[in-house]
Write a protein that holds these residues in place. Structure first.
Motif, PDB file in Angstrom:
ATOM      1  N   ILE A 120      69.960  40.751  51.011  1.00  0.00           N
ATOM      2  CA  ILE A 120      68.875  40.712  50.040  1.00  0.00           C
ATOM      3  C   ILE A 120      67.574  40.577  50.820  1.00  0.00           C
ATOM      4  O   ILE A 120      67.361  39.590  51.524  1.00  0.00           O
ATOM      5  CB  ILE A 120      69.035  39.539  49.060  1.00  0.00           C
ATOM      6  CG1 ILE A 120      70.323  39.689  48.259  1.00  0.00           C
ATOM      7  CG2 ILE A 120      67.824  39.441  48.131  1.00  0.00           C
ATOM      8  CD1 ILE A 120      70.665  38.492  47.381  1.00  0.00           C
ATOM      9  N   VAL A 121      66.720  41.592  50.741  1.00  0.00           N
ATOM     10  CA  VAL A 121      65.468  41.621  51.493  1.00  0.00           C
ATOM     11  C   VAL A 121      64.305  41.509  50.515  1.00  0.00           C
ATOM     12  O   VAL A 121      64.250  42.225  49.515  1.00  0.00           O
ATOM     13  CB  VAL A 121      65.336  42.915  52.323  1.00  0.00           C
ATOM     14  CG1 VAL A 121      64.046  42.907  53.125  1.00  0.00           C
ATOM     15  CG2 VAL A 121      66.534  43.067  53.258  1.00  0.00           C
ATOM     16  N   ARG A 122      63.385  40.626  50.818  1.00  0.00           N
ATOM     17  CA  ARG A 122      62.235  40.438  49.929  1.00  0.00           C
ATOM     18  C   ARG A 122      60.979  40.186  50.756  1.00  0.00           C
ATOM     19  O   ARG A 122      61.062  39.881  51.952  1.00  0.00           O
ATOM     20  CB  ARG A 122      62.496  39.256  48.989  1.00  0.00           C
ATOM     21  CG  ARG A 122      62.902  37.973  49.694  1.00  0.00           C
ATOM     22  CD  ARG A 122      63.557  36.995  48.732  1.00  0.00           C
ATOM     23  NE  ARG A 122      63.996  35.777  49.414  1.00  0.00           N
ATOM     24  CZ  ARG A 122      64.725  34.826  48.856  1.00  0.00           C
ATOM     25  NH1 ARG A 122      65.118  34.935  47.596  1.00  0.00           N
ATOM     26  NH2 ARG A 122      65.073  33.748  49.531  1.00  0.00           N
ATOM     27  N   THR A 123      59.838  40.333  50.134  1.00  0.00           N
ATOM     28  CA  THR A 123      58.572  40.003  50.778  1.00  0.00           C
ATOM     29  C   THR A 123      57.931  38.847  50.016  1.00  0.00           C
ATOM     30  O   THR A 123      58.256  38.592  48.854  1.00  0.00           O
ATOM     31  CB  THR A 123      57.603  41.202  50.767  1.00  0.00           C
ATOM     32  OG1 THR A 123      57.437  41.660  49.424  1.00  0.00           O
ATOM     33  CG2 THR A 123      58.132  42.339  51.625  1.00  0.00           C
ATOM     34  N   LEU A 124      57.029  38.158  50.686  1.00  0.00           N
ATOM     35  CA  LEU A 124      56.285  37.104  49.999  1.00  0.00           C
ATOM     36  C   LEU A 124      55.349  37.727  48.972  1.00  0.00           C
ATOM     37  O   LEU A 124      54.747  38.776  49.218  1.00  0.00           O
ATOM     38  CB  LEU A 124      55.458  36.293  50.994  1.00  0.00           C
ATOM     39  CG  LEU A 124      56.166  35.289  51.900  1.00  0.00           C
ATOM     40  CD1 LEU A 124      55.132  34.507  52.700  1.00  0.00           C
ATOM     41  CD2 LEU A 124      57.050  34.343  51.104  1.00  0.00           C
TER      42      LEU A 124
END
Length: 204
Positions: A120-124
């Motif tokens: 699971i890849v996310r950005t701030l």
């Protein structure tokens, strides 16, 4: 929600903190994860990977990086700087257009490289990044020259989303390194949060 969170920095240390870190309910590491598998333990739940500048470019050009054990073990990967568009930046470098690597955001290149790992890849959120920058301004940093460190952003985002009674411990933070970060302001913020009972800093 976890009761105890450990955020593990990359400052070199010989002291074995592995049992304290691995005993946390949630462990956050970042970038090259100093001491992983040794003095800072093996638990990892979230990994922050800087996605701007020369470091991500080095990773993207290294096959060995993507097979590191902590990348395989983490559940979540956070890229702290959201790109303004979905254009990959690696092609810009390889085409020799001449743009400085410090101006390039490799979010979508890194998402592509991470996709085979099934993470699971996310950005701030941009609001979180802005709030983190404003917090450093409040501690005396020059607003026109703020480049928050990955570790600071991880700590700020953690406090933003966790319950106030969550125990948050910082290990491996020395507030020294690359000259582009506002180390004095970041340290002042950590000490302020410690005074307020929001986190515990364990000096290396």
């Amino acid at each position: 929600m976890p009761n105890r969170i450990a955020i593990v920095g990359n400052a070199p240390t010989e002291e074995d903190r592995s049992s304290l870190i691995d005993g946390a309910d949630y462990v956050v590491r970042f970038n090259n994860a100093f001491g992983y598998g040794d003095v800072t333990g093996t638990r990892i739940d979230e990994l922050y990977l800087i996605n701007c500048g020369g470091q991500p470019l080095e990773w993207l050009r290294s096959e060995a990086f993507w097979s590191r054990d902590y990348l395989a073990r983490t559940s979540y990967i956070t890229l702290p700087l959201a790109a303004p568009n979905r254009q990959p930046s690696l092609a810009i470098m390889d085409n020799g257009i001449g743009q400085s690597v410090n101006c390039l955001n490799f979010e979508w290149d890194m998402r592509a490289a991470l996709r085979p790992l099934g993470k699971i890849v996310r950005t701030l959120a941009s609001e979180t990044f802005s709030a983190a920058t404003n917090a450093l301004c409040a501690q005396g940093a020059n607003g026109a020259q703020i480049n928050p460190s990955t570790g600071y952003l991880a700590a700020f985002a953690c406090l933003e989303r966790c319950a106030r009674d969550t125990s948050v411990d910082l290990y491996g933070f020395t507030f020294a390194g690359w000259g582009g970060h506002s180390w004095d302001a970041e340290k002042a913020w950590v000490l302020d949060q410690q005074t307020k009972g929001r986190l515990n800093w364990h000096p290396t």
